[in-house]
Enzyme design. Structure first.
Site, PDB file in Angstrom:
ATOM      1  N   HIS A  87       0.859  -1.192   0.000  1.00  0.00           N
ATOM      2  CA  HIS A  87       0.000   0.000   0.000  1.00  0.00           C
ATOM      3  C   HIS A  87       0.889   1.233   0.000  1.00  0.00           C
ATOM      4  O   HIS A  87       1.938   1.255   0.628  1.00  0.00           O
ATOM      5  CB  HIS A  87      -0.906   0.020   1.246  1.00  0.00           C
ATOM      6  CG  HIS A  87      -1.765   1.253   1.305  1.00  0.00           C
ATOM      7  ND1 HIS A  87      -2.948   1.359   0.611  1.00  0.00           N
ATOM      8  CD2 HIS A  87      -1.597   2.442   1.932  1.00  0.00           C
ATOM      9  CE1 HIS A  87      -3.476   2.556   0.822  1.00  0.00           C
ATOM     10  NE2 HIS A  87      -2.674   3.230   1.623  1.00  0.00           N
ATOM     11  N   ASP A 166     -15.673   1.208   7.292  1.00  0.00           N
ATOM     12  CA  ASP A 166     -14.708   2.212   6.834  1.00  0.00           C
ATOM     13  C   ASP A 166     -15.366   3.206   5.886  1.00  0.00           C
ATOM     14  O   ASP A 166     -15.119   4.401   5.974  1.00  0.00           O
ATOM     15  CB  ASP A 166     -13.507   1.548   6.146  1.00  0.00           C
ATOM     16  CG  ASP A 166     -12.575   2.590   5.548  1.00  0.00           C
ATOM     17  OD1 ASP A 166     -12.089   3.433   6.323  1.00  0.00           O
ATOM     18  OD2 ASP A 166     -12.376   2.598   4.325  1.00  0.00           O
ATOM     19  N   ARG A 173     -15.846  11.300   8.446  1.00  0.00           N
ATOM     20  CA  ARG A 173     -14.581  12.021   8.712  1.00  0.00           C
ATOM     21  C   ARG A 173     -14.412  13.181   7.742  1.00  0.00           C
ATOM     22  O   ARG A 173     -13.990  14.275   8.113  1.00  0.00           O
ATOM     23  CB  ARG A 173     -13.380  11.073   8.563  1.00  0.00           C
ATOM     24  CG  ARG A 173     -13.178  10.160   9.770  1.00  0.00           C
ATOM     25  CD  ARG A 173     -12.202   9.036   9.427  1.00  0.00           C
ATOM     26  NE  ARG A 173     -10.865   9.492   9.086  1.00  0.00           N
ATOM     27  CZ  ARG A 173     -10.012   8.812   8.318  1.00  0.00           C
ATOM     28  NH1 ARG A 173     -10.337   7.636   7.811  1.00  0.00           N
ATOM     29  NH2 ARG A 173      -8.823   9.279   8.046  1.00  0.00           N
ATOM     30  N   SER A 188      -8.375   2.815   8.894  1.00  0.00           N
ATOM     31  CA  SER A 188      -8.972   2.819   7.557  1.00  0.00           C
ATOM     32  C   SER A 188      -8.112   2.025   6.556  1.00  0.00           C
ATOM     33  O   SER A 188      -8.609   1.160   5.834  1.00  0.00           O
ATOM     34  CB  SER A 188      -9.131   4.276   7.106  1.00  0.00           C
ATOM     35  OG  SER A 188      -9.551   4.333   5.777  1.00  0.00           O
ATOM     36  N   LYS A 192      -8.635  -2.506   5.481  1.00  0.00           N
ATOM     37  CA  LYS A 192      -8.923  -2.973   4.114  1.00  0.00           C
ATOM     38  C   LYS A 192      -7.881  -3.998   3.654  1.00  0.00           C
ATOM     39  O   LYS A 192      -8.206  -4.959   2.959  1.00  0.00           O
ATOM     40  CB  LYS A 192      -8.999  -1.773   3.166  1.00  0.00           C
ATOM     41  CG  LYS A 192     -10.298  -0.989   3.363  1.00  0.00           C
ATOM     42  CD  LYS A 192     -10.358   0.257   2.527  1.00  0.00           C
ATOM     43  CE  LYS A 192      -9.558   1.369   3.134  1.00  0.00           C
ATOM     44  NZ  LYS A 192      -9.766   2.702   2.589  1.00  0.00           N
TER      45      LYS A 192
HETATM   46  N1  IUR Z   1      -6.780   6.265   2.424  1.00  0.00           N
HETATM   47  C1  IUR Z   1      -7.583   5.469   3.150  1.00  0.00           C
HETATM   48  O1  IUR Z   1      -7.879   4.359   2.737  1.00  0.00           O
HETATM   49  N2  IUR Z   1      -8.037   5.901   4.327  1.00  0.00           N
HETATM   50  C2  IUR Z   1      -7.740   7.122   4.835  1.00  0.00           C
HETATM   51  O2  IUR Z   1      -8.178   7.474   5.909  1.00  0.00           O
HETATM   52  C3  IUR Z   1      -6.893   7.943   4.059  1.00  0.00           C
HETATM   53  C4  IUR Z   1      -6.438   7.508   2.854  1.00  0.00           C
HETATM   54  I1  IUR Z   1      -6.415   9.806   4.725  1.00  0.00           I
END
Ligand code: IUR
Length: 448
Positions: A87, A166, A173, A188, A192
């Site tokens: 990621h 999320d 948010r 977050s 995932k």
């Molecule tokens: N990418 C995500 O998947 N979650 C987040 O909170 C942010 C970027 I900032």
């Protein structure tokens, strides 16, 4: 079950700076998933978490609860230890995933990569891949399994069933000023990845003028939290802190970045991009226990780029994700004209260097904003984008430039508006001496 939970008391607890227990956090996240908690309560809890921060334990518990809020992927038992992913927190010209996923598959690993779309100044891996005619990012979990069985990697979009808490939390948010909290960001991102049920994960946490996080100290804190949370959930996690001050590689824009990815898979990538791919891949192979050291891992990734094995995986993945075989073969062939397949902008415009000297900087943020405004990115979710437009740099940081010689080719629909040309011209910084920095963007490795 969560109908019996007293949500106001959980919010009050966090507001009063008390640590939430694992049960508290699970009750709250389950309430989000089953819609028993109101949006106003979610907003209030997020603000309490934002203002008082989450401890490492709270962050890991939040991440786990978010992962468990929806479906998680499952794989054949014999793949245990082989499932990996990467990621990135997002940068300008960042096409690493397009190359690294097939390179890892060529090393024998399984890569169920779930990626995102671009928003504002950052590009999205899915948008880039969709510039290949026929490429499908919406794939069922059965099909994902099938592709990974036959190819070893896929790059797909997120389904609504994965981490639904999320999606809800992110939307709230976004409108409550609570996006930039490290614990919430960690929950977050890692939830995932954890829902993919992978064994090892490498994180590219970028810092600098073209990154979401501008300073190294905050980037390091986020890297430590994400590594802690990933490891806490049983994923062998490592993070690289990497600089993002100038665009990565020489291309910025969707189809342009696919072209550069293919050249990289053919062994002809720009040095900074190849270096970052091998560094990330090397650390991942090492942490996954598939290489005896990151050095050996780097060599193995490099070999997949020079012997054509990563390119073959990319070609097979593209076919498995909907692209006609003849199109994929033509795109990946050695000496292919990739623009006979990829969409190409109708016009280009070269900008000329105002003086001679050394390139000491190419402002990543200005480049990203110009590319987005030309149509390569979106200002709000769901907007259409133009795959063809973008920037092609003829110089890189450290190169010599000559007055009056082109330094960037702008791929455009018809002309480049004056305000964008001005912004782009200001991005080029020329000095009288070559900068000291080398090609590597890796500042440090953060491991558990
Ligand atoms: N990418 C995500 O998947 N979650 C987040 O909170 C942010 C970027 I900032």
């Amino acid at each position: 079950m969560s109908s019996a939970v007293n949500f106001p008391s959980l919010i009050t607890k966090k507001r009063n700076k008390e640590e939430l227990s694992r049960d508290d956090i699970e009750a709250f996240v389950n309430g989000i998933a089953d819609e028993s908690v109101q949006d106003s309560q979610i907003g209030a809890m997020l603000m309490a978490m934002y203002l008082n921060d989450l401890t490492m334990r709270e962050t890991t518990d939040l991440t786990r609860a978010m992962m468990n809020s929806g479906e998680t992927l499952s794989w054949p038992k014999e793949w245990k230890g082989e499932l990996v992913d990467k990621h990135s927190t997002g940068g300008v010209g960042d096409k690493v995933s397009l190359v690294l996923a097939p390179a890892l598959a060529a090393c024998g690993l399984k890569v169920p990569m779930i990626s995102g779309r671009g928003l504002e100044h950052t590009g999205g891996t899915l948008d880039k891949l969709e510039s290949i005619p026929g490429f499908q990012v919406s794939v069922t979990t059965e099909k994902m399994l099938d592709i990974i069985k036959t190819v070893g990697c896929c790059i797909v979009g997120q389904t609504k069933k994965l981490c639904p808490a999320d999606s809800k939390m992110y939307a709230i948010r976004d409108v409550t000023g609570t996006v930039d909290n490290l614990g919430l960001i960690t929950g977050s991102i890692i939830s995932k990845k954890a829902a993919e049920k992978i064994d090892a994960l490498v994180l590219d946490v970028k810092f600098g003028i073209g990154a979401f996080l501008k300073d190294i100290d905050t980037a390091r804190k986020l890297a430590k939290m994400m590594v802690g949370s990933g490891n806490g959930l049983g994923i062998k996690t490592v993070s690289l802190l990497t600089t993002m001050n100038s665009p990565l590689g020489k291309m910025v824009g969707n189809a342009l970045e696919v072209a550069e990815s293919i050249w990289t898979l053919q062994g002809n990538g720009p040095d900074d991009l190849v270096n970052l791919i091998t560094e990330l891949g090397g650390e991942l192979l090492s942490v996954a226990g598939k290489a005896t050291s990151s050095e050996e891992g780097r060599r193995r990734i490099m070999t997949t780029l020079t012997d054509g094995s990563a390119l073959a995986k990319f070609c097979a993945m593209v076919k498995a994700q909907g692209v006609e075989a003849a199109t994929a073969d033509a795109l990946c062939a050695r000496d292919a004209d990739v623009y006979s397949i990829l969409p190409k902008a109708p016009a280009t415009k070269d900008l000329l260097s105002p003086k001679s000297g050394y390139v000491t900087g190419i402002g990543a943020m200005a480049c990203a904003v110009v590319a987005q405004k030309l149509g390569a990115g979106r200002s709000k979710a769901g907007e259409a984008i133009d795959y063809t437009v973008g920037l092609e740099f003829m110089v890189t940081v450290g190169d010599k430039v000559e007055e009056g010689k082109p330094w960037v080719k702008v791929h455009i629909k018809n002309d480049i508006p004056d305000n964008l040309r001005d912004q782009l011209e200001k991005a080029l910084v020329i000095g009288s001496e070559a900068p000291a920095s080398g090609t590597s963007r890796v500042h440090e490795v953060v491991s558990g």
